[in-house]
Design a protein around this motif. Sequence first.
Motif, PDB file in Angstrom:
ATOM      1  N   LEU A  28      13.198  -1.410   2.106  1.00  0.00           N
ATOM      2  CA  LEU A  28      12.280  -0.517   2.823  1.00  0.00           C
ATOM      3  C   LEU A  28      10.845  -1.037   2.852  1.00  0.00           C
ATOM      4  CD1 LEU A  28      13.512   2.894   1.320  1.00  0.00           C
ATOM      5  CD2 LEU A  28      14.254   1.797   3.458  1.00  0.00           C
ATOM      6  N   VAL A  29      10.541  -2.005   1.983  1.00  0.00           N
ATOM      7  CA  VAL A  29       9.155  -2.462   1.836  1.00  0.00           C
ATOM      8  C   VAL A  29       8.703  -3.168   3.108  1.00  0.00           C
ATOM      9  CG1 VAL A  29       7.594  -3.949   0.529  1.00  0.00           C
ATOM     10  CG2 VAL A  29       9.403  -2.684  -0.661  1.00  0.00           C
ATOM     11  N   ARG A  30       7.562  -2.738   3.649  1.00  0.00           N
ATOM     12  CA  ARG A  30       7.046  -3.311   4.893  1.00  0.00           C
ATOM     13  C   ARG A  30       6.184  -4.556   4.663  1.00  0.00           C
ATOM     14  NH1 ARG A  30       3.930   0.963   8.478  1.00  0.00           N
ATOM     15  NH2 ARG A  30       3.639  -0.988   9.656  1.00  0.00           N
ATOM     16  N   HIS A  31       5.817  -4.827   3.414  1.00  0.00           N
ATOM     17  CA  HIS A  31       4.761  -5.794   3.149  1.00  0.00           C
ATOM     18  C   HIS A  31       5.270  -7.113   2.578  1.00  0.00           C
ATOM     19  CE1 HIS A  31       2.652  -2.072   3.680  1.00  0.00           C
ATOM     20  NE2 HIS A  31       3.190  -1.576   2.577  1.00  0.00           N
ATOM     21  N   GLY A  32       6.577  -7.288   2.526  1.00  0.00           N
ATOM     22  CA  GLY A  32       7.113  -8.509   1.970  1.00  0.00           C
ATOM     23  C   GLY A  32       7.079  -8.514   0.451  1.00  0.00           C
ATOM     24  N   PRO A  33       7.603  -9.567  -0.168  1.00  0.00           N
ATOM     25  CA  PRO A  33       7.628  -9.629  -1.631  1.00  0.00           C
ATOM     26  C   PRO A  33       6.219  -9.643  -2.224  1.00  0.00           C
ATOM     27  CG  PRO A  33       9.112 -11.262  -0.671  1.00  0.00           C
ATOM     28  CD  PRO A  33       8.277 -10.733   0.455  1.00  0.00           C
ATOM     29  N   ALA A  34       6.081  -8.997  -3.377  1.00  0.00           N
ATOM     30  CA  ALA A  34       4.830  -9.023  -4.137  1.00  0.00           C
ATOM     31  C   ALA A  34       5.150  -8.745  -5.591  1.00  0.00           C
ATOM     32  CB  ALA A  34       3.828  -7.998  -3.608  1.00  0.00           C
ATOM     33  N   VAL A  35       4.361  -9.316  -6.493  1.00  0.00           N
ATOM     34  CA  VAL A  35       4.560  -9.035  -7.912  1.00  0.00           C
ATOM     35  C   VAL A  35       3.972  -7.681  -8.277  1.00  0.00           C
ATOM     36  CG1 VAL A  35       4.731 -11.439  -8.593  1.00  0.00           C
ATOM     37  CG2 VAL A  35       2.488 -10.365  -8.537  1.00  0.00           C
ATOM     38  N   HIS A  36       2.935  -7.255  -7.549  1.00  0.00           N
ATOM     39  CA  HIS A  36       2.320  -5.938  -7.732  1.00  0.00           C
ATOM     40  C   HIS A  36       2.141  -5.289  -6.366  1.00  0.00           C
ATOM     41  CE1 HIS A  36      -0.062  -7.061 -11.678  1.00  0.00           C
ATOM     42  NE2 HIS A  36       1.244  -7.055 -11.847  1.00  0.00           N
ATOM     43  N   TYR A  37       2.447  -4.000  -6.285  1.00  0.00           N
ATOM     44  CA  TYR A  37       2.042  -3.175  -5.151  1.00  0.00           C
ATOM     45  C   TYR A  37       1.127  -2.073  -5.700  1.00  0.00           C
ATOM     46  CZ  TYR A  37       6.051  -5.360  -2.810  1.00  0.00           C
ATOM     47  OH  TYR A  37       6.951  -6.263  -2.289  1.00  0.00           O
ATOM     48  N   TRP A  38      -0.064  -1.989  -5.184  1.00  0.00           N
ATOM     49  CA  TRP A  38      -1.012  -0.946  -5.578  1.00  0.00           C
ATOM     50  C   TRP A  38      -0.950   0.133  -4.504  1.00  0.00           C
ATOM     51  CZ3 TRP A  38      -4.741  -1.403  -9.751  1.00  0.00           C
ATOM     52  CH2 TRP A  38      -4.560  -2.558 -10.523  1.00  0.00           C
ATOM     53  N   ILE A  39      -0.547   1.337  -4.909  1.00  0.00           N
ATOM     54  CA  ILE A  39      -0.274   2.424  -3.972  1.00  0.00           C
ATOM     55  C   ILE A  39      -1.479   3.368  -3.922  1.00  0.00           C
ATOM     56  CG2 ILE A  39       1.327   4.245  -3.331  1.00  0.00           C
ATOM     57  CD1 ILE A  39       2.569   1.416  -3.455  1.00  0.00           C
ATOM     58  N   LEU A  40      -2.048   3.523  -2.722  1.00  0.00           N
ATOM     59  CA  LEU A  40      -3.222   4.368  -2.536  1.00  0.00           C
ATOM     60  C   LEU A  40      -2.835   5.580  -1.703  1.00  0.00           C
ATOM     61  CD1 LEU A  40      -4.458   1.566  -3.344  1.00  0.00           C
ATOM     62  CD2 LEU A  40      -6.408   2.152  -1.890  1.00  0.00           C
ATOM     63  N   ASN A  41      -2.363   6.627  -2.364  1.00  0.00           N
ATOM     64  CA  ASN A  41      -2.149   7.913  -1.689  1.00  0.00           C
ATOM     65  C   ASN A  41      -2.250   9.033  -2.708  1.00  0.00           C
ATOM     66  OD1 ASN A  41       0.528   8.653  -2.785  1.00  0.00           O
ATOM     67  ND2 ASN A  41       1.364   7.020  -1.473  1.00  0.00           N
ATOM     68  N   ASP A  42      -2.363  10.262  -2.224  1.00  0.00           N
ATOM     69  CA  ASP A  42      -2.594  11.406  -3.111  1.00  0.00           C
ATOM     70  C   ASP A  42      -1.367  11.801  -3.909  1.00  0.00           C
ATOM     71  OD1 ASP A  42      -5.249  11.701  -2.379  1.00  0.00           O
ATOM     72  OD2 ASP A  42      -4.760  12.948  -0.637  1.00  0.00           O
ATOM     73  N   VAL A  43      -0.182  11.519  -3.391  1.00  0.00           N
ATOM     74  CA  VAL A  43       1.042  11.939  -4.070  1.00  0.00           C
ATOM     75  C   VAL A  43       1.323  11.057  -5.277  1.00  0.00           C
ATOM     76  CG1 VAL A  43       3.528  12.301  -3.818  1.00  0.00           C
ATOM     77  CG2 VAL A  43       1.979  12.834  -1.921  1.00  0.00           C
ATOM     78  N   ALA A  44       1.140   9.754  -5.102  1.00  0.00           N
ATOM     79  CA  ALA A  44       1.484   8.814  -6.175  1.00  0.00           C
ATOM     80  C   ALA A  44       0.486   7.663  -6.207  1.00  0.00           C
ATOM     81  CB  ALA A  44       2.894   8.295  -5.971  1.00  0.00           C
ATOM     82  N   PRO A  45      -0.729   7.929  -6.686  1.00  0.00           N
ATOM     83  CA  PRO A  45      -1.648   6.799  -6.889  1.00  0.00           C
ATOM     84  C   PRO A  45      -1.098   5.936  -8.021  1.00  0.00           C
ATOM     85  CG  PRO A  45      -2.576   8.813  -7.817  1.00  0.00           C
ATOM     86  CD  PRO A  45      -1.304   9.196  -7.127  1.00  0.00           C
ATOM     87  N   ALA A  46      -0.646   4.741  -7.695  1.00  0.00           N
ATOM     88  CA  ALA A  46       0.196   4.026  -8.662  1.00  0.00           C
ATOM     89  C   ALA A  46       0.066   2.524  -8.506  1.00  0.00           C
ATOM     90  CB  ALA A  46       1.659   4.444  -8.494  1.00  0.00           C
ATOM     91  N   LEU A  47       0.608   1.865  -9.511  1.00  0.00           N
ATOM     92  CA  LEU A  47       0.797   0.419  -9.537  1.00  0.00           C
ATOM     93  C   LEU A  47       2.272   0.204  -9.831  1.00  0.00           C
ATOM     94  CD1 LEU A  47      -0.134  -2.570  -9.892  1.00  0.00           C
ATOM     95  CD2 LEU A  47      -0.794  -1.961 -12.220  1.00  0.00           C
ATOM     96  N   MET A  48       2.950  -0.668  -9.047  1.00  0.00           N
ATOM     97  CA  MET A  48       4.388  -0.812  -9.229  1.00  0.00           C
ATOM     98  C   MET A  48       4.844  -2.199  -8.812  1.00  0.00           C
ATOM     99  SD  MET A  48       5.794   1.501  -6.031  1.00  0.00           S
ATOM    100  CE  MET A  48       7.490   1.465  -6.627  1.00  0.00           C
ATOM    101  N   GLY A  49       6.070  -2.523  -9.175  1.00  0.00           N
ATOM    102  CA  GLY A  49       6.632  -3.811  -8.780  1.00  0.00           C
ATOM    103  C   GLY A  49       8.076  -3.922  -9.223  1.00  0.00           C
ATOM    104  N   PRO A  50       8.789  -4.926  -8.706  1.00  0.00           N
ATOM    105  CA  PRO A  50      10.179  -5.133  -9.108  1.00  0.00           C
ATOM    106  C   PRO A  50      10.267  -5.842 -10.456  1.00  0.00           C
ATOM    107  CG  PRO A  50       9.527  -6.795  -7.527  1.00  0.00           C
ATOM    108  CD  PRO A  50       8.346  -5.879  -7.681  1.00  0.00           C
ATOM    109  N   LEU A  51      11.279  -5.496 -11.222  1.00  0.00           N
ATOM    110  CA  LEU A  51      11.582  -6.214 -12.457  1.00  0.00           C
ATOM    111  C   LEU A  51      12.621  -7.303 -12.219  1.00  0.00           C
ATOM    112  CD1 LEU A  51      11.721  -3.420 -15.187  1.00  0.00           C
ATOM    113  CD2 LEU A  51      10.070  -5.281 -15.009  1.00  0.00           C
ATOM    114  N   ASP A  52      13.420  -7.123 -11.190  1.00  0.00           N
ATOM    115  CA  ASP A  52      14.427  -8.130 -10.852  1.00  0.00           C
ATOM    116  C   ASP A  52      14.697  -8.027  -9.357  1.00  0.00           C
ATOM    117  OD1 ASP A  52      16.246  -5.968 -10.441  1.00  0.00           O
ATOM    118  OD2 ASP A  52      16.846  -6.023 -12.543  1.00  0.00           O
ATOM    119  N   LEU A  53      15.654  -8.789  -8.882  1.00  0.00           N
ATOM    120  CA  LEU A  53      15.974  -8.795  -7.453  1.00  0.00           C
ATOM    121  C   LEU A  53      17.215  -7.973  -7.143  1.00  0.00           C
ATOM    122  CD1 LEU A  53      15.242 -12.563  -6.674  1.00  0.00           C
ATOM    123  CD2 LEU A  53      13.730 -10.580  -6.422  1.00  0.00           C
TER     124      LEU A  53
END
Length: 531
Positions: free
Chosen positions: A217-242
């Motif tokens: 579902l990710v629109r932005h391609g692979p990344a080690v970190h995704y920083w999420i800027l929204n009111d519901v889930a201001p977050a930092l996230m990423g995959p642990l494996d493939l």
Amino acid sequence: MTTPSAALPARTQVLIAGGGPVGLATAVELGQRGIDCVVVEPRAEVSHARPRCKTVNVRTMEHLRRWGLAGRLRAAAPLPVSWSQDAVFCTALTGRELSRFRGVLGLAPDGDRFPETGQQAPQYVLEELLREAVGELPACTLATGRRVISLQQDHAGVEVLVGRDGGEPSAVTAGYVVGCDGPRSTVREQIGAAYLGEHALRPNFGMVFRAPQLAGLVRHGPAVHYWILNDVAPALMGPLDLTGTWWIIAIGVSKEDGRRDPLRLISGAAGRTVEAAVLSTDPWTARMQLAGRLRAGRVFLAGDAAHLNPPFGGHGLNTGIGDAVDLGWKLAAVLQGWGGPSLLDSYEAERRPIQQQVIAEATRNMNVLTPELMSAELDDDGPRGERARTAAHQQIQEAKRAEFFALDLVLDVTLDHSPVIMGGPGRAGAALRPGARLAHAWLAPGRSLFDELGTGLSLLLLSAADPSGVLREARARSVPVTVVDLSRTALGARYGAQAALVRPDQYVAWRGSLHQVSPAALIDRVRGAPG
């Protein structure tokens, strides 16, 4: 050797309290030099529930290369370096991209600046590898199901009482003790040291979850970190494996709110409803703390037992590995008879300023997280949304660049106040500066200058010079010295010196001309003996 049930030895040269990555790294540094050590660790197995550190930085990878473990870590890491070297800021995984950093966290090569790039890997992968390495060293014993209860020391050693799950405690006499037993350190308490510093006020809620469909579902391609800027889930996230395992840190979310509806946070970060299985939760607040002292006699503190910092920038575990290396080779030198009394004194003198720098930098990184970067119009269509996204991109690039490109803190920190560095800090910016990490160079494809260094001191000959005086004084004091003759290379011109003495941890202890230095004074200074 791992001993979950066998009796502990009555005596050991070094007892290490805590078998996390820092304690195990200390054991590897000692064990590869033949120093007997016992690692006391309560956990029988390494838990995968909380990945903790996920960035093994360039400096730690250099140490793993020195130990012969860098390739093994890369083979075990679920995410190869080639998969991604990016950090992405977005409104959601399915939302709008706001900004991007490429080649982050030392994951991209930088000429010949270092022999090993960084590696993304959950902490448990590194810990399991280090357990294997300790088990392969005859001098090391990993005793699981045990914990240090108390200790008493005198001029001759340390009496350590070790408790065992379901059994009677046993006593071990150690020459030295290293407390790597984390934030609730018994060793720190036993020597009367206490943390100095503060807690952050904002809560954070960490989770590990399985969502195999999420990557698609990710629109932005692979990344080690995704920083999420929204009111519901201001977050930092990423995959642990493939294969669909992810981590997320929801910023400003309390334990109660996070556990009440974890799927709301995951779907909020994704930008659409996602089916996920929560594997573990980890509520926490950041701590910026440093123990009041790192040593009491024969007892030392390292890793989280000595210092705590916010995780932003990925410095915590890596700083602890630096502690393990600095202390490990120095303890070995003293136990092998060539290290002098000032060598162990230099541990706190060298590591404390670095720990303070790391705490300060991680705290600055924490001051601007996703809540501080949000605005109401980031997902809007039309001119207002465009202006908001442009402003957010500019703010992100200005505020967060230092967090992702911190190799100066990783590679360029200096030991300016060390009592075992000769000649002062040297010329700022010099390629060969006393008290600084030796500037790396490739000698041939795949052959690093660092690979030529010995396990003791290394004497680099950068132009024609007679090393016999230094070698004679070293032999008289049983100091191991490896001569690395670079006089026929171009490194002499680059480094601007005739010779240099390099420590086992790749720091330059001295640079200059061999006929202008007293060999005895040089060897005694670097080994921590009175001149």
